[in-house]
Design a protein around this motif. Structure first.
Motif, PDB file in Angstrom:
ATOM      1  N   PHE A  69     -72.032   4.485  60.708  1.00  0.00           N
ATOM      2  CA  PHE A  69     -72.876   5.042  59.658  1.00  0.00           C
ATOM      3  C   PHE A  69     -72.667   4.325  58.330  1.00  0.00           C
ATOM      4  O   PHE A  69     -73.607   4.173  57.552  1.00  0.00           O
ATOM      5  N   ASP A  70     -71.452   3.857  58.098  1.00  0.00           N
ATOM      6  CA  ASP A  70     -71.204   3.049  56.901  1.00  0.00           C
ATOM      7  C   ASP A  70     -71.967   1.728  56.976  1.00  0.00           C
ATOM      8  O   ASP A  70     -72.567   1.291  56.004  1.00  0.00           O
ATOM      9  N   TYR A  71     -71.934   1.085  58.162  1.00  0.00           N
ATOM     10  CA  TYR A  71     -72.669  -0.173  58.339  1.00  0.00           C
ATOM     11  C   TYR A  71     -74.163   0.021  58.086  1.00  0.00           C
ATOM     12  O   TYR A  71     -74.774  -0.724  57.328  1.00  0.00           O
ATOM     13  N   VAL A  72     -74.736   1.021  58.735  1.00  0.00           N
ATOM     14  CA  VAL A  72     -76.184   1.200  58.695  1.00  0.00           C
ATOM     15  C   VAL A  72     -76.665   1.679  57.321  1.00  0.00           C
ATOM     16  O   VAL A  72     -77.722   1.275  56.866  1.00  0.00           O
ATOM     17  N   VAL A 110     -73.367   9.962  53.996  1.00  0.00           N
ATOM     18  CA  VAL A 110     -73.446   8.608  54.552  1.00  0.00           C
ATOM     19  C   VAL A 110     -74.269   8.586  55.845  1.00  0.00           C
ATOM     20  O   VAL A 110     -75.151   7.739  56.010  1.00  0.00           O
ATOM     21  N   ALA A 111     -74.000   9.506  56.761  1.00  0.00           N
ATOM     22  CA  ALA A 111     -74.776   9.542  58.011  1.00  0.00           C
ATOM     23  C   ALA A 111     -76.240   9.877  57.712  1.00  0.00           C
ATOM     24  O   ALA A 111     -77.144   9.376  58.381  1.00  0.00           O
ATOM     25  N   GLN A 112     -76.475  10.719  56.699  1.00  0.00           N
ATOM     26  CA  GLN A 112     -77.842  11.035  56.287  1.00  0.00           C
ATOM     27  C   GLN A 112     -78.549   9.775  55.785  1.00  0.00           C
ATOM     28  O   GLN A 112     -79.706   9.518  56.127  1.00  0.00           O
ATOM     29  N   ALA A 113     -77.861   8.981  54.981  1.00  0.00           N
ATOM     30  CA  ALA A 113     -78.433   7.728  54.484  1.00  0.00           C
ATOM     31  C   ALA A 113     -78.695   6.761  55.632  1.00  0.00           C
ATOM     32  O   ALA A 113     -79.731   6.073  55.661  1.00  0.00           O
TER      33      ALA A 113
END
Length: 189
Positions: free
Chosen positions: A184-187, A103-106
């Motif tokens: 990170f979920d938002y972005v 998720v943070a990678q995305a």
């Protein structure tokens, strides 16, 4: 609670990142204030931070009821994009810690699409043993220190991210650490 606009918050983050003094910038909403009321250690952690900004309409309302004024509510759902633009413009490196694997990678990919000059020096998911002194937590500290980011963005959710920083923050080689909840979920979408 620091009565800051986004521009003033960026100024504080820049000052702390340049100073490399392991600064701490925390966001507070009504849930946070309730947790701080119940937990003296968490309350002391927030009181010791260099910056605490408003991340909730309830906090703005409480300030108004108490006769104060907060100029704006700064939420990561909206602000993350501006934070990335600020970091890219200032040449600050970021390290992302949190969320489910990938998720943070995305989130980093989406931010780099919009801000090609954004330097992300490291990414680590939030699914590790957070307990004090655990081998996994120690490895995360070492990974962050090897990257030595200007800005560490910790999105482990509240209050886990605060407790993790309370235990590890002074050992981290980062100019400034920010708590970001579900940023990170938002972005990442």
């Amino acid at each position: 609670m620091d009565p800051l606009t986004v521009e003033e918050l960026h100024g504080e983050i820049g000052r702390l990142a340049r100073g490399r003094g392991r600064g701490l910038v925390l966001n507070a909403n009504a849930h946070c204030l309730n947790l701080c009321h119940e937990d003296p250690a968490l309350r002391a952690f927030f009181n010791g931070a260099e910056v605490v900004f408003c991340d909730g309409a309830g906090v703005m309302l409480a300030a108004r009821i108490l006769g104060g004024h907060l100029p704006e509510r700064i939420t990561y759902a909206d602000w993350a994009w501006r934070l990335a633009a600020f970091a890219a413009a200032e040449g600050f490196s970021l390290f992302f810690l949190g969320a489910r694997p990938g998720v943070a990678q995305a989130a980093a990919s989406r931010l780099r699409e919009r801000h090609p000059g954004l330097e992300i020096s490291g990414i680590h998911h939030g699914y590790f043993d957070h307990s004090v002194g655990s081998p996994e937590s120690e490895a995360v500290v070492e990974e962050i220190n090897a990257a030595a980011p200007d800005i560490l963005l910790v999105g482990l959710g509240m209050p886990l991210q605060e407790y993790w920083l309370l235990e590890n923050g002074r050992r981290l080689d980062a100019g400034v650490a920010l708590t970001g909840g579900a940023v990170f979920d938002y972005v990442s979408g």
